[in-house]
Design a protein around this motif. Sequence first.
Motif, mmCIF file in Angstrom:
data_model
loop_
_atom_site.group_PDB
_atom_site.id
_atom_site.type_symbol
_atom_site.label_atom_id
_atom_site.label_comp_id
_atom_site.label_asym_id
_atom_site.label_seq_id
_atom_site.Cartn_x
_atom_site.Cartn_y
_atom_site.Cartn_z
ATOM 1 N N THR A 1 -46.723 -11.454 110.668
ATOM 2 C CA THR A 1 -47.850 -12.366 110.782
ATOM 3 C C THR A 1 -48.607 -12.355 109.455
ATOM 4 O OG1 THR A 1 -49.267 -10.623 111.682
ATOM 5 C CG2 THR A 1 -48.063 -11.977 113.271
ATOM 6 N N ASP B 1 -51.417 -11.031 109.108
ATOM 7 C CA ASP B 1 -52.148 -9.761 109.031
ATOM 8 C C ASP B 1 -51.246 -8.570 108.762
ATOM 9 O OD1 ASP B 1 -54.471 -11.119 109.564
ATOM 10 O OD2 ASP B 1 -54.301 -10.849 111.737
ATOM 11 N N GLY B 2 -49.943 -8.697 108.940
ATOM 12 C CA GLY B 2 -49.051 -7.561 108.745
ATOM 13 C C GLY B 2 -47.727 -7.808 109.431
ATOM 14 N N ARG C 1 -51.024 -3.448 110.903
ATOM 15 C CA ARG C 1 -51.986 -4.508 110.643
ATOM 16 C C ARG C 1 -52.829 -4.119 109.435
ATOM 17 N NH1 ARG C 1 -48.984 -6.542 113.478
ATOM 18 N NH2 ARG C 1 -49.291 -7.659 115.443
ATOM 19 N N VAL C 2 -53.015 -5.061 108.545
ATOM 20 C CA VAL C 2 -53.827 -4.843 107.358
ATOM 21 C C VAL C 2 -55.203 -5.442 107.615
ATOM 22 C CG1 VAL C 2 -54.042 -5.235 104.882
ATOM 23 C CG2 VAL C 2 -51.789 -4.905 105.898
ATOM 24 N N THR C 3 -56.207 -4.585 107.671
ATOM 25 C CA THR C 3 -57.580 -5.016 107.936
ATOM 26 C C THR C 3 -58.458 -4.694 106.720
ATOM 27 O OG1 THR C 3 -58.135 -2.899 108.975
ATOM 28 C CG2 THR C 3 -57.254 -4.623 110.400
ATOM 29 N N LYS C 4 -59.741 -5.027 106.842
ATOM 30 C CA LYS C 4 -60.669 -4.759 105.751
ATOM 31 C C LYS C 4 -60.930 -3.264 105.586
ATOM 32 C CE LYS C 4 -63.084 -9.172 106.220
ATOM 33 N NZ LYS C 4 -64.385 -9.845 106.472
#
Length: 305
Positions: free
Chosen positions: A63, A65-66, A71-74
């Motif tokens: 996706t 986001d990853g 998931r790659v978040t802030k």
Amino acid sequence: TREQYILGTQQNSLPRPEHPQFYPVGIYGWRKRCLYFFVLLLLVTMIVNLAMTIWILKVMNFTVDGMGNLRVTKKGIRLEGISEFLLPLYVKEIHSRKDSPLVLQSDRNVTVNARNHMGQLTGQLTVGADAVEAQGKRFEVRASDGGKVLFSADEDEIVIGADRLKVTGTEGAVFGHSVETPHIRAEPSQDLKLESPTRSLVMEAPRGVQVNAAAGDLKATCRKELHLQSTEGEIFLNADTIRLGNLPMGSFSSSSSSSSSSSPSSSAPRQTIYELCACPNGKLYLSPAGAGSTCQSSSNICLWS
């Protein structure tokens, strides 16, 4: 220039053939068939490659986001579910979700290393199948609030900061050297036993040693001599009844002593019997047994004879 114009305008006097020959320009024959085959093969390869790429994207759950559980978040990288790392992992902090614990699992052992800015190993924690090993300059266990130190260990000493140290083993606690403590107490309805099976047991204190039995008896038993010694003070026995049991009884006879002393052939030493008397002030002294005993004449208390 004029001559060139005249030559260019003059008709070519060379004879022309009646049927001119035309040479085709292009790829024909087996070359054309090979080209079409390579173009078709390239098209099939592109279609298969595109289909595999779409399948991989769908299976790995890529996706914006990853990918997958990543998931790659802030705030960083978030992993959901079970994740497996085949190579070393370098992170600054690891946190679990608020509603689930953090589990680190390995087939052999789990090792956590800490290094300084020069890459040198400063601390290590290894959780294996046989033991848990911690390597570092100092090991600390703190309370839930992070303020009070419950346990700390370094090269010089081990500190236990709990309010009460409880040893639940059947064999008790074994100390190889001296023990310093202000208070030793057993559990309620349990006996307190200090034992040294093969050596002596010594209790020392610069300001005195106090042993109390508030609701029971205090017994001191030994196989050999029992010594009560006070170098500068006194031994004070304060009780309603002071009893000395299993003491030998003796008798004194003046006739037997005089006859034994007059006989020259008698070599047995003379045995004198004494009485242990107590004065009103609590002092004890020995008095020769007989009719003129100082214990009886001075109205003292005769403990035994």
